[in-house]
Design an enzyme around this catalytic site. Structure first.
Site, PDB file in Angstrom:
ATOM      1  CE1 TYR A  80       8.016 -15.285  -0.193  1.00 50.18           C
ATOM      2  CE2 TYR A  80       7.327 -17.340   0.828  1.00 50.18           C
ATOM      3  CZ  TYR A  80       7.510 -15.974   0.889  1.00 50.18           C
ATOM      4  OH  TYR A  80       7.177 -15.302   2.033  1.00 50.18           O
ATOM      5  CD  GLU A 100      11.637 -12.327  -0.308  1.00 45.69           C
ATOM      6  OE1 GLU A 100      11.113 -12.269   0.801  1.00 45.69           O
ATOM      7  OE2 GLU A 100      12.878 -12.425  -0.469  1.00 45.69           O
ATOM      8  CE  LYS A 122     -11.441   0.563  -3.950  1.00 43.91           C
ATOM      9  NZ  LYS A 122     -11.020   1.787  -3.242  1.00 43.91           N
ATOM     10  NE  ARG A 137     -10.932  -7.868  -2.120  1.00 38.35           N
ATOM     11  CZ  ARG A 137     -11.685  -6.777  -2.187  1.00 38.35           C
ATOM     12  NH1 ARG A 137     -11.252  -5.646  -1.687  1.00 38.35           N
ATOM     13  NH2 ARG A 137     -12.871  -6.805  -2.754  1.00 38.35           N
ATOM     14  CB  THR A 195      -7.839  -0.735  -6.117  1.00 35.65           C
ATOM     15  OG1 THR A 195      -8.943  -0.129  -6.810  1.00 35.65           O
ATOM     16  CG2 THR A 195      -7.613  -0.021  -4.803  1.00 35.65           C
ATOM     17  CG  ASP A 251      -5.480   6.798  -3.697  1.00 29.34           C
ATOM     18  OD1 ASP A 251      -5.654   5.846  -4.482  1.00 29.34           O
ATOM     19  OD2 ASP A 251      -5.639   6.712  -2.459  1.00 29.34           O
TER      20      ASP A 251
HETATM   21  C1  LIG Z   1     -10.142   1.814  -2.132  1.00 27.15           C
HETATM   22  C2  LIG Z   1      -9.188   2.922  -1.938  1.00 27.15           C
HETATM   23  C3  LIG Z   1      -7.922   2.708  -1.375  1.00 27.15           C
HETATM   24  C4  LIG Z   1      -7.480   1.417  -0.714  1.00 27.15           C
HETATM   25  O1  LIG Z   1      -7.616   0.237  -1.342  1.00 27.15           O
HETATM   26  P1  LIG Z   1      -7.468  -1.099  -0.470  1.00 27.15           P
HETATM   27  O2  LIG Z   1      -7.242  -2.129  -1.528  1.00 27.15           O
HETATM   28  O3  LIG Z   1      -8.732  -1.252   0.292  1.00 27.15           O
HETATM   29  O4  LIG Z   1      -6.302  -0.942   0.434  1.00 27.15           O
HETATM   30  C5  LIG Z   1      -7.043   3.777  -1.307  1.00 27.15           C
HETATM   31  N1  LIG Z   1      -7.392   4.983  -1.742  1.00 27.15           N
HETATM   32  C6  LIG Z   1      -8.604   5.237  -2.271  1.00 27.15           C
HETATM   33  C7  LIG Z   1      -8.914   6.612  -2.752  1.00 27.15           C
HETATM   34  C8  LIG Z   1      -9.545   4.225  -2.375  1.00 27.15           C
HETATM   35  O5  LIG Z   1     -10.747   4.488  -2.884  1.00 27.15           O
END
Ligand SMILES: *Cc1c(COP(=O)(O)O)cnc(C)c1O
Length: 412
Positions: free
Chosen positions: A59, A61, A234, A240, A231, A205
């Site tokens: 843990y 935090e 990907k 993840r 993320t 994003d």
């Molecule tokens: C994949 C993705 C997310 C979200 O990722 P998660 O890990 O599934 O929550 C947010 N924005 C964009 C543009 C994405 O391609």
């Protein structure tokens, strides 16, 4: 390290054969079908090993040196390493590596910069905006007033003039650039210019292209955006999870927006795995990988176009392709089903023109497996044969098996 033969796998097999069987069945599925989902990849055995480590028990935090729990001295080092590697990899003044997912990172970015009810300009969901870019089913659409820009129906390219016009009309507090399905590079400098003109924050994003950015195969949003959300699972090929990059002046607001505002305890096993992935992404081998991902996607897109599919924007700059299979006599959903039966796993997506669903695919996973341009030609041909109904799905399935047999994601 052969993933199927780790100590953990053996223990699980003895204690809980039912679940062990499921883990192995999924590994078998991933190894014997083609993973063409644009958001997926195969993380390395080293990343998986950090995920399955004792750090999962801890843990923690708070942040390194300022935790609400005891015994954090070792995991603190792991998080500092992850942060330092992320900062170096992306030339960013600050990195927060605690976001549990890409969506959590976006939530925290909004929490850091916005108040409920603020206006936000983002790519509309029908054009490839993510759920967190204003879907009424998501917190974003409920708590903020989203205005959507689009892509040109003909070219499929972001309509930058519309972005500028909507920004001038609506004076948003933030502009979001980034998509789940945009195959081209985003003009971050232009977004910055528009944001500056109307006094808005710019949030990039970059969940999809951040791995290409790490490998020098796509332009970086870091010099332009106030906050970059991403993320780590990907193209970046880590565990993840999510990540936020920003300048020093927003560091404290971003950190507080992650913890304690939107999250509790940090997942230290995932953070350690992120550090491992950042280490891998800083190697010359990853640079080669990222460029091969794009080269493969270009060949695959050209191959699909040659077979008669309509490839959005006429091609790709990235790992991602969207295409309309209609000229082959099938809609997106039917196409996805037929391809799945043949062992080719991918998604449907919205298309810039009209209501029809298209196909979205990517080359991150197959490139990790070692496939190259020759294999992309073969996949494009197989695709078209399956969609035209020229090849029995069983025969196509055998071809996929032959291909994946030669390019195993994990050895042993
Ligand atoms: C994949 C993705 C997310 C979200 O990722 P998660 O890990 O599934 O929550 C947010 N924005 C964009 C543009 C994405 O391609």
């Amino acid at each position: 390290m052969p993933v199927t033969r780790t100590l953990e796998a053996d223990v699980l097999r003895r204690q809980d054969p039912e679940l062990a069987g499921i883990l192995l069945a999924e590994l078998d599925r991933q190894s014997t079908t083609l993973q063409l989902i644009a958001a997926e990849n195969f993380s390395s055995p080293a990343v998986l090993s950090a995920l399955g480590s004792a750090l999962a028990n801890k843990y923690a935090e708070g942040y390194p040196g300022a935790r609400h729990h005891g015994g954090c001295e070792i995991v603190d080092v792991a998080e500092r390493i992850a942060v330092d590697r992320a900062k170096a990899l992306f030339a960013s003044e600050h990195a927060n590596v605690q976001s549990h997912s890409g969506s959590s990172a976006v939530l925290a970015a909004y929490a850091a910069l916005l108040r409920p009810g603020d206006t936000v300009l983002a790519l509309g969901l029908p054009y490839g905006g993510h759920l967190t870019h204003g879907s009424p089913a998501n917190f974003s659409g409920r708590w903020f007033d989203f205005v959507g820009y689009g892509v040109d129906a003909e070219t499929g390219l972001i309509d930058y003039e519309q972005v500028r016009t909507l920004a001038r009309t609506h004076r948003p507090k933030a502009i979001v650039c980034g998509s789940i399905a945009y195959p081209r590079h985003i003009d971050y400098a232009l977004f910055r210019e528009v944001a500056d003109e109307v006094g808005a924050y710019l949030i990039a994003d970059a969940a999809h292209p951040i791995g290409l950015v790490a490998g020098g195969a796509a332009p970086s949003p870091v010099p332009y955006a106030d906050v970059v959300c991403a993320t780590t699972h990907k193209v970046l090929r880590g565990p993840r999870g999510g990540m936020i990059l920003c300048g020093a002046e927003l560091a404290e607001r971003v950190d507080r927006a992650v913890f304690p505002f939107t999250q509790g305890g940090a997942q230290m096993h995932t953070i350690a795995a992120k550090a491992v992935a950042f280490g891998e992404a800083a190697t010359p081998a990853f640079t080669v990988y990222a460029h091969q991902v794009v080269a493969n996607a270009r060949v695959l897109a050209a191959g699909l176009a040659a077979e008669g599919l309509v490839v959005t924007t006429g091609g790709t700059d990235t790992h991602l392709i969207t295409a309309d299979p209609a000229p082959l006599g099938v809609d997106g959903r039917t196409a996805r089903g037929r391809l799945a039966a043949a062992g080719m796993v991918l998604d449907c997506c919205a298309l810039p023109h009209g209501d029809a669903r298209g196909l979205r695919l990517g080359t991150a996973a197959v490139t990790t497996q070692g496939m190259g341009e020759e294999e992309m030609h073969r996949i494009a041909a197989l695709f078209a044969e399956v969609l035209r109904g020229e090849t029995e799905s069983q025969k196509a399935r055998d071809e996929v098996r032959e291909l994946t047999g030669r390019f195993q994601p994990y050895t042993g």
